[in-house]
Design a protein around this motif. Structure first.
Motif, PDB file in Angstrom:
ATOM      1  N   TRP A  18      -0.301  13.322  -7.345  1.00  0.00           N
ATOM      2  CA  TRP A  18      -1.139  13.116  -6.168  1.00  0.00           C
ATOM      3  C   TRP A  18      -0.708  14.069  -5.059  1.00  0.00           C
ATOM      4  O   TRP A  18       0.387  14.635  -5.096  1.00  0.00           O
ATOM      5  CB  TRP A  18      -1.031  11.675  -5.662  1.00  0.00           C
ATOM      6  CG  TRP A  18       0.347  11.308  -5.162  1.00  0.00           C
ATOM      7  CD1 TRP A  18       1.398  10.871  -5.919  1.00  0.00           C
ATOM      8  CD2 TRP A  18       0.833  11.389  -3.816  1.00  0.00           C
ATOM      9  NE1 TRP A  18       2.503  10.682  -5.130  1.00  0.00           N
ATOM     10  CE2 TRP A  18       2.188  10.975  -3.833  1.00  0.00           C
ATOM     11  CE3 TRP A  18       0.265  11.757  -2.598  1.00  0.00           C
ATOM     12  CZ2 TRP A  18       2.966  10.914  -2.687  1.00  0.00           C
ATOM     13  CZ3 TRP A  18       1.046  11.706  -1.452  1.00  0.00           C
ATOM     14  CH2 TRP A  18       2.383  11.287  -1.505  1.00  0.00           C
ATOM     15  N   PHE A  19      -1.587  14.235  -4.072  1.00  0.00           N
ATOM     16  CA  PHE A  19      -1.196  14.933  -2.854  1.00  0.00           C
ATOM     17  C   PHE A  19      -1.818  14.217  -1.664  1.00  0.00           C
ATOM     18  O   PHE A  19      -2.817  13.489  -1.791  1.00  0.00           O
ATOM     19  CB  PHE A  19      -1.612  16.413  -2.881  1.00  0.00           C
ATOM     20  CG  PHE A  19      -3.109  16.643  -2.756  1.00  0.00           C
ATOM     21  CD1 PHE A  19      -3.725  16.767  -1.514  1.00  0.00           C
ATOM     22  CD2 PHE A  19      -3.903  16.758  -3.895  1.00  0.00           C
ATOM     23  CE1 PHE A  19      -5.097  16.983  -1.412  1.00  0.00           C
ATOM     24  CE2 PHE A  19      -5.272  16.972  -3.802  1.00  0.00           C
ATOM     25  CZ  PHE A  19      -5.867  17.081  -2.547  1.00  0.00           C
ATOM     26  N   GLY A  20      -1.207  14.400  -0.521  1.00  0.00           N
ATOM     27  CA  GLY A  20      -1.706  13.777   0.694  1.00  0.00           C
ATOM     28  C   GLY A  20      -1.674  14.754   1.849  1.00  0.00           C
ATOM     29  O   GLY A  20      -0.850  15.671   1.885  1.00  0.00           O
ATOM     30  N   ILE A  21      -2.603  14.566   2.783  1.00  0.00           N
ATOM     31  CA  ILE A  21      -2.670  15.407   3.980  1.00  0.00           C
ATOM     32  C   ILE A  21      -2.666  14.512   5.208  1.00  0.00           C
ATOM     33  O   ILE A  21      -3.442  13.551   5.290  1.00  0.00           O
ATOM     34  CB  ILE A  21      -3.948  16.262   3.993  1.00  0.00           C
ATOM     35  CG1 ILE A  21      -4.015  17.160   2.760  1.00  0.00           C
ATOM     36  CG2 ILE A  21      -4.015  17.119   5.264  1.00  0.00           C
ATOM     37  CD1 ILE A  21      -5.387  17.787   2.546  1.00  0.00           C
ATOM     38  N   LEU A  22      -1.808  14.813   6.141  1.00  0.00           N
ATOM     39  CA  LEU A  22      -1.809  14.171   7.457  1.00  0.00           C
ATOM     40  C   LEU A  22      -2.204  15.234   8.470  1.00  0.00           C
ATOM     41  O   LEU A  22      -1.587  16.296   8.517  1.00  0.00           O
ATOM     42  CB  LEU A  22      -0.427  13.612   7.799  1.00  0.00           C
ATOM     43  CG  LEU A  22      -0.291  13.054   9.219  1.00  0.00           C
ATOM     44  CD1 LEU A  22      -0.830  11.634   9.286  1.00  0.00           C
ATOM     45  CD2 LEU A  22       1.161  13.081   9.685  1.00  0.00           C
ATOM     46  N   SER A  43      -5.176  11.943  -2.381  1.00  0.00           N
ATOM     47  CA  SER A  43      -6.013  12.270  -3.543  1.00  0.00           C
ATOM     48  C   SER A  43      -6.085  11.150  -4.570  1.00  0.00           C
ATOM     49  O   SER A  43      -7.083  11.001  -5.265  1.00  0.00           O
ATOM     50  CB  SER A  43      -5.503  13.548  -4.222  1.00  0.00           C
ATOM     51  OG  SER A  43      -4.206  13.335  -4.763  1.00  0.00           O
ATOM     52  N   ASP A  44      -5.012  10.355  -4.698  1.00  0.00           N
ATOM     53  CA  ASP A  44      -5.009   9.239  -5.649  1.00  0.00           C
ATOM     54  C   ASP A  44      -4.145   8.123  -5.070  1.00  0.00           C
ATOM     55  O   ASP A  44      -2.914   8.187  -5.108  1.00  0.00           O
ATOM     56  CB  ASP A  44      -4.466   9.685  -7.005  1.00  0.00           C
ATOM     57  CG  ASP A  44      -4.627   8.621  -8.085  1.00  0.00           C
ATOM     58  OD1 ASP A  44      -4.577   7.419  -7.749  1.00  0.00           O
ATOM     59  OD2 ASP A  44      -4.822   8.974  -9.253  1.00  0.00           O
ATOM     60  N   ALA A  45      -4.796   7.105  -4.538  1.00  0.00           N
ATOM     61  CA  ALA A  45      -4.081   6.056  -3.819  1.00  0.00           C
ATOM     62  C   ALA A  45      -3.138   5.268  -4.726  1.00  0.00           C
ATOM     63  O   ALA A  45      -2.004   4.969  -4.345  1.00  0.00           O
ATOM     64  CB  ALA A  45      -5.083   5.113  -3.152  1.00  0.00           C
ATOM     65  N   SER A  46      -3.589   4.921  -5.935  1.00  0.00           N
ATOM     66  CA  SER A  46      -2.748   4.104  -6.811  1.00  0.00           C
ATOM     67  C   SER A  46      -1.496   4.860  -7.247  1.00  0.00           C
ATOM     68  O   SER A  46      -0.416   4.280  -7.363  1.00  0.00           O
ATOM     69  CB  SER A  46      -3.538   3.632  -8.030  1.00  0.00           C
ATOM     70  OG  SER A  46      -3.991   4.724  -8.801  1.00  0.00           O
ATOM     71  N   GLY A  88       4.330   8.283  -0.576  1.00  0.00           N
ATOM     72  CA  GLY A  88       2.941   7.874  -0.595  1.00  0.00           C
ATOM     73  C   GLY A  88       2.705   6.621   0.225  1.00  0.00           C
ATOM     74  O   GLY A  88       1.693   6.492   0.919  1.00  0.00           O
ATOM     75  N   GLU A  89       3.647   5.698   0.175  1.00  0.00           N
ATOM     76  CA  GLU A  89       3.511   4.457   0.926  1.00  0.00           C
ATOM     77  C   GLU A  89       3.460   4.708   2.429  1.00  0.00           C
ATOM     78  O   GLU A  89       2.869   3.927   3.175  1.00  0.00           O
ATOM     79  CB  GLU A  89       4.664   3.513   0.595  1.00  0.00           C
ATOM     80  CG  GLU A  89       4.570   2.904  -0.800  1.00  0.00           C
ATOM     81  CD  GLU A  89       5.698   1.952  -1.086  1.00  0.00           C
ATOM     82  OE1 GLU A  89       6.747   2.053  -0.405  1.00  0.00           O
ATOM     83  OE2 GLU A  89       5.539   1.098  -1.969  1.00  0.00           O
ATOM     84  N   ILE A  90       4.084   5.797   2.876  1.00  0.00           N
ATOM     85  CA  ILE A  90       4.039   6.142   4.301  1.00  0.00           C
ATOM     86  C   ILE A  90       2.601   6.406   4.731  1.00  0.00           C
ATOM     87  O   ILE A  90       2.168   6.000   5.810  1.00  0.00           O
ATOM     88  CB  ILE A  90       4.919   7.379   4.581  1.00  0.00           C
ATOM     89  CG1 ILE A  90       6.398   7.045   4.366  1.00  0.00           C
ATOM     90  CG2 ILE A  90       4.688   7.905   5.989  1.00  0.00           C
ATOM     91  CD1 ILE A  90       7.319   8.245   4.450  1.00  0.00           C
ATOM     92  N   PRO A 104      -6.633   0.821  -4.716  1.00  0.00           N
ATOM     93  CA  PRO A 104      -7.633   1.408  -5.611  1.00  0.00           C
ATOM     94  C   PRO A 104      -7.182   2.755  -6.167  1.00  0.00           C
ATOM     95  O   PRO A 104      -6.475   3.508  -5.511  1.00  0.00           O
ATOM     96  CB  PRO A 104      -8.855   1.576  -4.700  1.00  0.00           C
ATOM     97  CG  PRO A 104      -8.279   1.704  -3.313  1.00  0.00           C
ATOM     98  CD  PRO A 104      -7.077   0.803  -3.313  1.00  0.00           C
ATOM     99  N   ALA A 105      -7.620   3.026  -7.392  1.00  0.00           N
ATOM    100  CA  ALA A 105      -7.355   4.338  -7.965  1.00  0.00           C
ATOM    101  C   ALA A 105      -8.320   5.349  -7.356  1.00  0.00           C
ATOM    102  O   ALA A 105      -9.408   4.996  -6.913  1.00  0.00           O
ATOM    103  CB  ALA A 105      -7.534   4.289  -9.482  1.00  0.00           C
ATOM    104  N   GLY A 106      -7.891   6.606  -7.320  1.00  0.00           N
ATOM    105  CA  GLY A 106      -8.759   7.654  -6.799  1.00  0.00           C
ATOM    106  C   GLY A 106      -8.510   7.961  -5.337  1.00  0.00           C
ATOM    107  O   GLY A 106      -7.612   7.413  -4.698  1.00  0.00           O
ATOM    108  N   PRO A 107      -9.309   8.856  -4.787  1.00  0.00           N
ATOM    109  CA  PRO A 107      -9.097   9.334  -3.414  1.00  0.00           C
ATOM    110  C   PRO A 107      -9.380   8.266  -2.369  1.00  0.00           C
ATOM    111  O   PRO A 107     -10.211   7.386  -2.574  1.00  0.00           O
ATOM    112  CB  PRO A 107     -10.078  10.506  -3.295  1.00  0.00           C
ATOM    113  CG  PRO A 107     -11.136  10.226  -4.309  1.00  0.00           C
ATOM    114  CD  PRO A 107     -10.437   9.540  -5.438  1.00  0.00           C
ATOM    115  N   ILE A 108      -8.669   8.378  -1.254  1.00  0.00           N
ATOM    116  CA  ILE A 108      -8.865   7.448  -0.143  1.00  0.00           C
ATOM    117  C   ILE A 108      -8.571   8.193   1.161  1.00  0.00           C
ATOM    118  O   ILE A 108      -7.781   9.131   1.188  1.00  0.00           O
ATOM    119  CB  ILE A 108      -7.943   6.218  -0.297  1.00  0.00           C
ATOM    120  CG1 ILE A 108      -8.358   5.095   0.661  1.00  0.00           C
ATOM    121  CG2 ILE A 108      -6.483   6.596  -0.091  1.00  0.00           C
ATOM    122  CD1 ILE A 108      -7.656   3.779   0.374  1.00  0.00           C
ATOM    123  N   GLY A 109      -9.237   7.788   2.206  1.00  0.00           N
ATOM    124  CA  GLY A 109      -9.003   8.417   3.499  1.00  0.00           C
ATOM    125  C   GLY A 109     -10.211   9.207   3.968  1.00  0.00           C
ATOM    126  O   GLY A 109     -11.346   8.966   3.541  1.00  0.00           O
TER     127      GLY A 109
END
Length: 199
Positions: free
Chosen positions: A54-58, A71-74, A82-84, A154-159
């Motif tokens: 997964w990857f995340g952007i702030l 990109s993938d919450a689960s 990721g929890e941050i 949920p699985a998949g992207p979020i935000g």
């Protein structure tokens, strides 16, 4: 394997730096880190990636509330970093809802009866199909930890899908990014060279 980078926009373009997250425990810590790197309260992007997962952007724009995309919450829920990013607000939960659910589960047996109530006509506890199915699925998803927070994520992207739209990365483009997404994001921002210097 994790990689984190920070991109700060300036009058002369983007400045990039690799980022240590050892002292980051909350979203506020991560937001503070981004704001400290901001030049004249301009945009700062913090990118976090767990390789092939997964990857995340702030995104932080001055004093505005941070914007987040994962990109993938689960998958991210299994990671401390990721929890941050996966706040109650992002997940659509009431603050503290997870703690309340855990407390209720302690009060109620798996068969749906409260402590002290008879188990059933035959005197033996029989788990309801719903509870059993959920537990089995959860164990399969998390491999070994039945209490993993990912079972309620949920699985998949979020935000915010439009988090980079004004920089030329459309919602559709963002959803198609998988591994090494930062390279494509940096290309769209015109920050590929400065990023390569810190990788």
């Amino acid at each position: 394997m994790y990689f984190a980078a920070l991109l700060a926009r300036t009058e002369d373009g983007w400045e990039a730096s690799d980022t240590e997250l050892d002292d980051v425990e909350t979203l506020s810590d991560l937001t503070d880190l981004a704001q400290e790197a901001s030049v004249d309260e301009d945009t700062v992007l913090v990118y976090i990636e767990q390789e092939d997962a997964w990857f995340g952007i702030l995104r932080v724009d001055g004093e505005e509330d941070p914007r987040i995309y994962v990109s993938d919450a689960s998958a991210a829920a299994r990671s401390s970093y990721g929890e941050i990013l996966l706040t109650d607000e992002l997940l659509g939960r009431e603050p503290g809802a997870e703690d309340e659910i855990a407390a209720l589960e302690e009060l109620v047996d798996l068969d749906g009866t409260e402590d002290g109530e008879p188990d059933g006509p035959a005197g033996s506890a029989t788990s309801s199909p719903t509870t059993t199915d959920r537990t089995t699925t959860r164990d399969a998803d998390t491999d070994s930890d039945p209490d993993s927070p990912s079972d309620s994520v949920p699985a998949g992207p979020i935000g915010e899908l439009g988090i980079l739209a004004d920089f030329g990365v459309s919602e559709k483009d963002l959803l198609t990014l998988r591994t090494d997404a930062l390279t494509e994001i940096a290309d769209a921002l015109g920050a590929a060279e400065v990023l390569e210097a810190v990788r």
